[in-house]
Design a protein around this motif. Sequence first.
Motif, PDB file in Angstrom:
ATOM      1  N   ALA A 150       5.953  -3.164  12.428  1.00 21.44           N
ATOM      2  CA  ALA A 150       4.916  -3.453  11.425  1.00 21.44           C
ATOM      3  C   ALA A 150       3.906  -4.463  11.962  1.00 21.44           C
ATOM      4  O   ALA A 150       2.691  -4.264  11.838  1.00 21.44           O
ATOM      5  CB  ALA A 150       5.562  -3.973  10.139  1.00 21.44           C
ATOM      6  N   VAL A 181       7.861   1.405   6.840  1.00 20.89           N
ATOM      7  CA  VAL A 181       8.080   1.264   8.274  1.00 20.89           C
ATOM      8  C   VAL A 181       9.583   1.124   8.494  1.00 20.89           C
ATOM      9  O   VAL A 181      10.203   0.247   7.905  1.00 20.89           O
ATOM     10  CB  VAL A 181       7.336   0.033   8.847  1.00 20.89           C
ATOM     11  N   GLU A 210       3.108   2.162   2.297  1.00 18.53           N
ATOM     12  CA  GLU A 210       3.607   2.555   3.611  1.00 18.53           C
ATOM     13  C   GLU A 210       5.014   2.027   3.809  1.00 18.53           C
ATOM     14  O   GLU A 210       5.343   0.902   3.432  1.00 18.53           O
ATOM     15  CB  GLU A 210       2.713   2.048   4.729  1.00 18.53           C
ATOM     16  N   ARG A 263       0.192  -5.393  10.640  1.00 17.59           N
ATOM     17  CA  ARG A 263       0.550  -5.804   9.272  1.00 17.59           C
ATOM     18  C   ARG A 263       0.866  -7.282   9.238  1.00 17.59           C
ATOM     19  O   ARG A 263       1.638  -7.790  10.027  1.00 17.59           O
ATOM     20  CB  ARG A 263       1.755  -5.014   8.792  1.00 17.59           C
ATOM     21  N   ASP A 298       0.810  -1.221   0.000  1.00 16.42           N
ATOM     22  CA  ASP A 298       0.000   0.000   0.000  1.00 16.42           C
ATOM     23  C   ASP A 298       0.842   1.268   0.000  1.00 16.42           C
ATOM     24  O   ASP A 298       0.321   2.371   0.079  1.00 16.42           O
ATOM     25  CB  ASP A 298      -0.968   0.005   1.183  1.00 16.42           C
TER      26      ASP A 298
END
Length: 137
Positions: A65, A41, A39, A70, A37
């Motif tokens: 995460a 981390v 993102e 996640r 998506d």
Amino acid sequence: MDEATKNELVEAAREAAKQAYAPYSDFHVGAALLFADGEIVGGCNVENASYGLALCAETVAVAKAMGAGRRGGLVAVAVTGPGAEPITPCGRCRQVLNELAALGGTDPLVLCVGPDAVEEMRLSQLLPAAFGPASLD
């Protein structure tokens, strides 16, 4: 993955390394995980006076995460540290990354970052015949 995304991921790893707590080794490592998506981390290494309790940057990033919920979707990883050559994740970190990748059925690109070069390879190249969740079935 386009060059702009790679550059963003590498920069996130470099920024994470600045936060490392490495008073014993002075080996500041940063890692950044890119998810499907978009993102990112980050994580840094955290040393401990009881050396065996130290945490690697990749492990910290994976824990962050996972702590955020996640499970899978790992697209790429960048890892950077001091020295003249690009560094790769250690064996323990390869296993930890494999667990997260296996949850989403991905084989993430690993960017091994040095001061002047970035080496690219797949996690499966770094950890062939990996033990993972499917090994327990």
